[in-house]
Design an enzyme around this catalytic site. Sequence first.
Site, PDB file in Angstrom:
ATOM      1  N   ASP A  46       0.973   4.170   1.368  1.00 30.46           N
ATOM      2  CA  ASP A  46       1.422   4.903   2.556  1.00 30.46           C
ATOM      3  C   ASP A  46       2.578   4.207   3.265  1.00 30.46           C
ATOM      4  OD1 ASP A  46      -0.491   2.916   3.205  1.00 30.46           O
ATOM      5  OD2 ASP A  46      -0.950   3.856   5.121  1.00 30.46           O
ATOM      6  N   HIS A  47       2.934   3.017   2.792  1.00 30.83           N
ATOM      7  CA  HIS A  47       4.081   2.293   3.349  1.00 30.83           C
ATOM      8  C   HIS A  47       5.206   2.125   2.323  1.00 30.83           C
ATOM      9  CE1 HIS A  47       2.021   0.734   7.071  1.00 30.83           C
ATOM     10  NE2 HIS A  47       0.991   1.162   6.356  1.00 30.83           N
ATOM     11  N   HIS A  54      -4.912  -8.348   6.244  1.00 29.72           N
ATOM     12  CA  HIS A  54      -5.048  -7.063   5.560  1.00 29.72           C
ATOM     13  C   HIS A  54      -5.526  -7.354   4.137  1.00 29.72           C
ATOM     14  CE1 HIS A  54      -4.456  -2.794   5.741  1.00 29.72           C
ATOM     15  NE2 HIS A  54      -3.653  -2.764   4.693  1.00 29.72           N
ATOM     16  N   HIS A  67       0.844  -1.190   0.000  1.00 29.18           N
ATOM     17  CA  HIS A  67       0.000   0.000   0.000  1.00 29.18           C
ATOM     18  C   HIS A  67       0.882   1.244   0.000  1.00 29.18           C
ATOM     19  CE1 HIS A  67      -3.998  -1.970   1.511  1.00 29.18           C
ATOM     20  NE2 HIS A  67      -3.899  -1.959   0.198  1.00 29.18           N
ATOM     21  N   ASP A 106       0.130  -3.384   8.734  1.00 30.57           N
ATOM     22  CA  ASP A 106      -1.295  -3.166   8.975  1.00 30.57           C
ATOM     23  C   ASP A 106      -1.990  -4.513   9.176  1.00 30.57           C
ATOM     24  OD1 ASP A 106      -0.605  -0.592   8.471  1.00 30.57           O
ATOM     25  OD2 ASP A 106      -1.852  -0.345   6.684  1.00 30.57           O
TER      26      ASP A 106
END
Length: 306
Positions: free
Chosen positions: A68-69, A141, A66, A212
């Site tokens: 944001d990582h 996730h 993802h 996550d």
Amino acid sequence: MELTFLGTSAGVPTRTRNMTSIILNLQQPTRAEMWLFDCGEGTQHQFLHTPYHPGKLNKIFITHLHGDHLFGLPGLLCSRSMQGNSLPLTLYGPKGLKEFVETALRLSGSWTDYPLTIIEVGPGLVFDEEGYRVTAYPLSHPVECYGYRIEQHDKPGTLDAAQLIADGVPPGPLFHQLKRGQRVTLEDGRVIDGSRYLGPATPGKTLAIFGDTAPCPQALEMARGADVMVHETTLEQAMAEKANSRGHSSSQQTAALAKEAGVGTLIATHFSSRYDAEGCLKMLAECREIFANTLLAEDFMVYKMA
């Protein structure tokens, strides 16, 4: 082992919190190493506010793909090359990481002037070398996601040099072998067992850094007995159902995991951008209702594992 939080926000940045990224500074038996866990957008800029430099990184661990990582990774890799760094770098992450990096470099006409190795991991042992064992645990996730458990090897006990000398063993190179618990043969034919001259070993530290995840059985296995657990706390307890539906955890679900796993310290991070400082403190209070030894991660916070 020292943690520096470069980013503690989930999804999108806020004015005070950048995207997820954590530096782990390690003191190896023979040299210092620096690892990075996740590399959200803006990570290389966050480095500028620390005493560290991306050129000193040895390993980068990505929990999942993802943005944001991950979206800070291509820029960091290229900047590292532009700065003339030649230190080899190894990337670890789920399937697709290699394609992502190679595509980003190819389409942007970029390259690295240092040896870059990309290893796509699966559940299980990642490596066991140079004083540390790293294991990847699959989490819950929407995309393939891992947490990493870092276990420091036990440190050998103190060598009783005085007793060795008293027993007629001359100081010198043999002491290094004896310090490792090995057997050595002296010139007079005697065999000396180093383990008999060692004090008790010092247990190594264990650190669990989660990607996550919604609550899942693997999380308990990964966290069990860890000295420090770094875990997402995306939403407050009242929004637990929403958090879980998106593959995330609430404040008290994270705290309950820390309690059940018997960890030493919980560091809560990865807070939704809906929360300001006051909102994050509310989630900290919710965590502490269940697990008192909880800390709230903030950008540039440094935590030393004693």
